[in-house]
Scaffold this motif. Structure first.
Motif, PDB file in Angstrom:
ATOM      1  N   GLU A  13       0.868  -1.196   0.000  1.00  0.00           N
ATOM      2  CA  GLU A  13       0.000   0.000   0.000  1.00  0.00           C
ATOM      3  C   GLU A  13       0.900   1.239   0.000  1.00  0.00           C
ATOM      4  O   GLU A  13       1.789   1.372   0.860  1.00  0.00           O
ATOM      5  CB  GLU A  13      -0.895  -0.006   1.231  1.00  0.00           C
ATOM      6  N   ASP A  14       0.671   2.144  -0.997  1.00  0.00           N
ATOM      7  CA  ASP A  14       1.522   3.347  -1.084  1.00  0.00           C
ATOM      8  C   ASP A  14       1.074   4.448  -0.127  1.00  0.00           C
ATOM      9  O   ASP A  14       1.822   5.358   0.181  1.00  0.00           O
ATOM     10  CB  ASP A  14       1.566   3.861  -2.513  1.00  0.00           C
ATOM     11  N   GLU A  15      -0.187   4.349   0.354  1.00  0.00           N
ATOM     12  CA  GLU A  15      -0.682   5.348   1.299  1.00  0.00           C
ATOM     13  C   GLU A  15      -0.391   4.858   2.709  1.00  0.00           C
ATOM     14  O   GLU A  15      -0.914   3.831   3.163  1.00  0.00           O
ATOM     15  CB  GLU A  15      -2.188   5.545   1.123  1.00  0.00           C
ATOM     16  N   ILE A  18      -3.438   4.600   5.252  1.00  0.00           N
ATOM     17  CA  ILE A  18      -4.313   3.456   4.916  1.00  0.00           C
ATOM     18  C   ILE A  18      -3.620   2.152   5.291  1.00  0.00           C
ATOM     19  O   ILE A  18      -4.241   1.234   5.836  1.00  0.00           O
ATOM     20  CB  ILE A  18      -4.681   3.497   3.419  1.00  0.00           C
ATOM     21  N   HIS A  37       5.626  -0.172   0.421  1.00  0.00           N
ATOM     22  CA  HIS A  37       4.881   0.909  -0.222  1.00  0.00           C
ATOM     23  C   HIS A  37       5.090   0.992  -1.731  1.00  0.00           C
ATOM     24  O   HIS A  37       4.457   1.830  -2.379  1.00  0.00           O
ATOM     25  CB  HIS A  37       5.259   2.255   0.430  1.00  0.00           C
ATOM     26  N   ASP A  58      -2.221  -3.493  -3.473  1.00  0.00           N
ATOM     27  CA  ASP A  58      -2.891  -2.326  -4.056  1.00  0.00           C
ATOM     28  C   ASP A  58      -2.507  -2.258  -5.515  1.00  0.00           C
ATOM     29  O   ASP A  58      -1.396  -2.646  -5.904  1.00  0.00           O
ATOM     30  CB  ASP A  58      -2.458  -1.064  -3.299  1.00  0.00           C
ATOM     31  N   GLY A  62       1.570   4.506  -7.313  1.00  0.00           N
ATOM     32  CA  GLY A  62       2.328   5.724  -7.598  1.00  0.00           C
ATOM     33  C   GLY A  62       3.391   5.452  -8.645  1.00  0.00           C
ATOM     34  O   GLY A  62       3.206   4.680  -9.586  1.00  0.00           O
ATOM     35  N   SER A  87      -9.221   1.037  -4.699  1.00  0.00           N
ATOM     36  CA  SER A  87     -10.411   1.922  -4.607  1.00  0.00           C
ATOM     37  C   SER A  87     -11.059   2.083  -5.965  1.00  0.00           C
ATOM     38  O   SER A  87     -12.100   2.705  -6.097  1.00  0.00           O
ATOM     39  CB  SER A  87      -9.987   3.289  -4.046  1.00  0.00           C
ATOM     40  N   LYS A 108     -11.577  -0.976  -1.604  1.00  0.00           N
ATOM     41  CA  LYS A 108     -11.253  -0.318  -0.339  1.00  0.00           C
ATOM     42  C   LYS A 108     -12.512   0.304   0.290  1.00  0.00           C
ATOM     43  O   LYS A 108     -13.428   0.706  -0.404  1.00  0.00           O
ATOM     44  CB  LYS A 108     -10.206   0.767  -0.551  1.00  0.00           C
TER      45      LYS A 108
END
Length: 612
Positions: A13-15, A18, A37, A58, A62, A87, A108
């Motif tokens: 997950e890059d966020e 989250i 990430h 994810d 990015g 998402s 998500k």
């Protein structure tokens, strides 16, 4: 009680916020969580950490590779369940995951229940998929082994069929009613038929009734006892009477029940004829061996030191008083008959012959229960056996009577030798007596001619005495050395004369052995010639010299008697001489089948030649 290991989830997950929230949910529900990430980091971590059980990926990460690319790279190296978490719900994003083996797509913010349920479902799906894949692999291996086994069976059947068809043995299978189920070409050739024509036919259609009954009895025996049966048969075929060695055996089905009877038959007509011929030959050899004195034998010495007589003729009963059967496997009874003083000698002779493969010769004694002490002689030829032992082929004879005769002959020879020595001693004494009598007689007469005659007679007796003395000292008493005899004779004659001490005697005599029949006349000739030189050659001579030479050449013996005296008259001819001594020389030369010549130079020179 052992606790099961917590499952480890790689969360990509890059966020950061989250990722933290999702990690908390997962850890709260019993999972170990590793967070990265970027897609690149996800690939490295997934491939390096073998404890990762699931990847929660994810899609939009990015900069760098996105989640679908990272998933493809991971799956290319490692089989691990991947669940996408995004998402995005648009079709184009979802389609990017369709070509990738994944175990779910979670939107998500769908809630913790959806997330956890989807992860548990992914684990179940992956386990089911893994089990299915293992079953498929097992099935493939099983099918491969089955195909390989079937191929081997086909090859084995083909080889067996080729062996059966090409074998000179007659191979067949028939039911308990005697009906052929299978035959090979060898049987077809015997019946002058084909395999196809014979299959289905029964013994009743092919064999004589009496033969059929015999075969049915054998089939019943195999069927009843469920064991193999081997028999020899004499069967009338198109080529005449033939001998067959047949083996019958039961064949069973997969349940162990009797299915049919198998048969393998071999034509042994030639072998049977060879065996009969060999038996006749052995019988003939045995009959001949009975006529041979002693025993004909084979003796085998094994590498371990044990020994036996594989073959011995009936003479073994008389030579050692044991039967051939008693020593066929063990030679100990024979060695037990050896004389104790000869045991080591015989054993050493055997070992020496075995070591160098030299011909075995041995003469020894045995002590037998009935015959007592007896002498035996053996000769045998050795050969090396394949196992490193030695096998002799030989004969043993009873030489007891020969040994007794040898001892008797030896005793007689000793008695003869003693008697001969006594006779020679008496002859020598008689000659000495005659020489003494002649010497005494010469002392009593005054007439010069009488004295010379007595002296000459004395010299001739001494010549014979020297010869007898020479023969007496030799072993054979039949021949003696010319060198020793003539040298001693000349010195003996010279010593009879008053001027003998001043005469120089030179001898050059080759060492030749002559029999007494020729040595005696030769001695008499030399005696007369030396006597004449001593009597007539050296009157008034300052340095008297006498030489005797004897040489052998080209089958002749030449004797030269020479002095350096006054010599003989030019007109002297020994053939016309009337003197007793020279007349005797001429006669003795003829007795030797020889010739004698006289040469006058410095003194006189007599040259005698006669065949060797």
């Amino acid at each position: 009680m052992t606790l099961s290991r917590k499952k480890t989830i790689l969360l990509v997950e890059d966020e950061a916020l989250i990722a933290m929230a999702e990690k908390m949910v997962l850890e709260k529900n019993g999972y170990e969580v590793i967070t990265v990430h970027t897609g690149e980091k996800a690939v490295d971590t997934a491939l390096e950490d073998s404890m990762i059980d699931l990847v929660l990926m994810d899609i939009d990460l990015g900069r760098g590779i996105d989640g679908t690319e990272a998933a493809q790279m991971i799956l290319s190296e490692k089989d691990v369940p991947i669940v996408f978490l995004s998402s995005h719900t648009e079709a184009e994003t979802v389609e990017k995951t369709e070509g990738i083996t994944s175990y779910g797509y979670i939107v998500k913010n769908s809630g913790d229940t959806v997330l956890l349920t989807s992860i548990r479902m992914a684990f179940r799906l992956f386990d089911a998929h893994t089990e299915l894949k293992q079953q498929k692999q097992h099935l493939n291996r099983t099918l491969t082994r089955q195909e390989h086994t079937e191929e081997e069976l086909r090859n084995a059947e083909s080889r067996l069929r080729s062996i059966i068809n090409l074998s000179p043995l007659m191979i067949s299978e028939f039911d308990t009613e005697g009906r052929y189920l299978m035959v090979n070409p060898a049987i077809a050739r015997m019946f002058n038929s084909t395999t196809e024509e014979l299959v289905g036919k029964s013994f009743d259609e092919l064999l004589a009734p009496e033969v059929v009954n015999v075969f049915r009895e054998r089939i019943e025996k195999v069927e009843k006892e469920l064991c193999s049966l081997q028999v020899d048969d004499l069967i009338l075929t198109e080529n005449g009477n033939s001998y067959f060695m047949t083996t019958l055996f039961p064949l069973f089905d997969s349940k162990g029940q009797l299915r049919s009877i198998g048969s393998i038959a071999q034509d042994i007509t030639e072998r049977k004829a060879a065996e009969d011929e060999l038996e006749e030959t052995l019988e003939m050899i045995d009959n001949l061996a009975r006529l041979v004195p002693g025993v004909i034998y084979q003796y085998r010495l094994n590498p371990d030191g044990s020994s036996a007589f594989p073959y011995s003729s009936p003479g073994m009963n008389s030579i050692y008083e044991v039967s051939p059967e008693e020593v066929r496997e063990d030679a100990s009874p024979v060695f037990g008959r050896l004389h104790p003083d000869d045991y080591d000698y015989v054993s050493s002779a055997i070992q020496e012959s075995a070591r160098n493969l030299n011909e075995f010769f041995c003469e020894f004694r045995v002590i037998l229960p009935r015959q007592g002490l007896r002498w035996r002689w053996s000769q045998a030829h050795p050969e090396r056996t394949k196992d490193g032992g030695t096998l002799w082929h030989g004969i043993i004879l009873d030489v007891t009577e020969r040994k007794k005769n040898d001892e008797r002959i030896e005793r007689l020879a000793r008695e003869k030798e003693t008697l001969l020595k006594e006779v020679q001693h008496r002859i020598k004494n008689t000659m000495n007596t005659m020489v003494s009598v002649l010497s005494l007689q010469a002392e009593t007469v005054q007439e010069i001619a009488a004295v010379e005659a007595l002296t000459d007679a004395k010299s001739r007796f001494q010549s014979m005495e020297v010869l007898y003395n020479q023969l007496y000292r030799t072993d054979s008493h039949k021949s003696a050395s010319v060198k020793e005899y003539l040298d001693q004779l000349a010195r003996s004659v010279i010593s009879l004369f008053p001027n003998g001490a001043g005469v120089e005697l030179i001898t050059d005599i080759e060492d030749i052995s002559l029999d007494a029949g020729r040595l005696s006349p030769l001695g008499m000739i030399v005696n007369e010639l030396v006597t004449n030189s001593m009597k007539y050659a050296f009157s008034g001579h300052a340095v008297p010299r006498l030489s005797i030479q004897v040489h052998r050449r080209d089958g002749s013996i030449t004797v030269i008697v020479q002095d350096n005296g006054s010599g003989l008259p030019e007109s002297f001819d020994i053939r016309t001489s009337r003197g007793f001594g020279l007349t005797m020389v001429t006669n003795l030369t003829e007795q030797l089948n020889g010739t004698i010549q006289i040469e006058n130079s410095t003194g006189s020179k007599f040259v005698l030649s006669f065949p060797e």
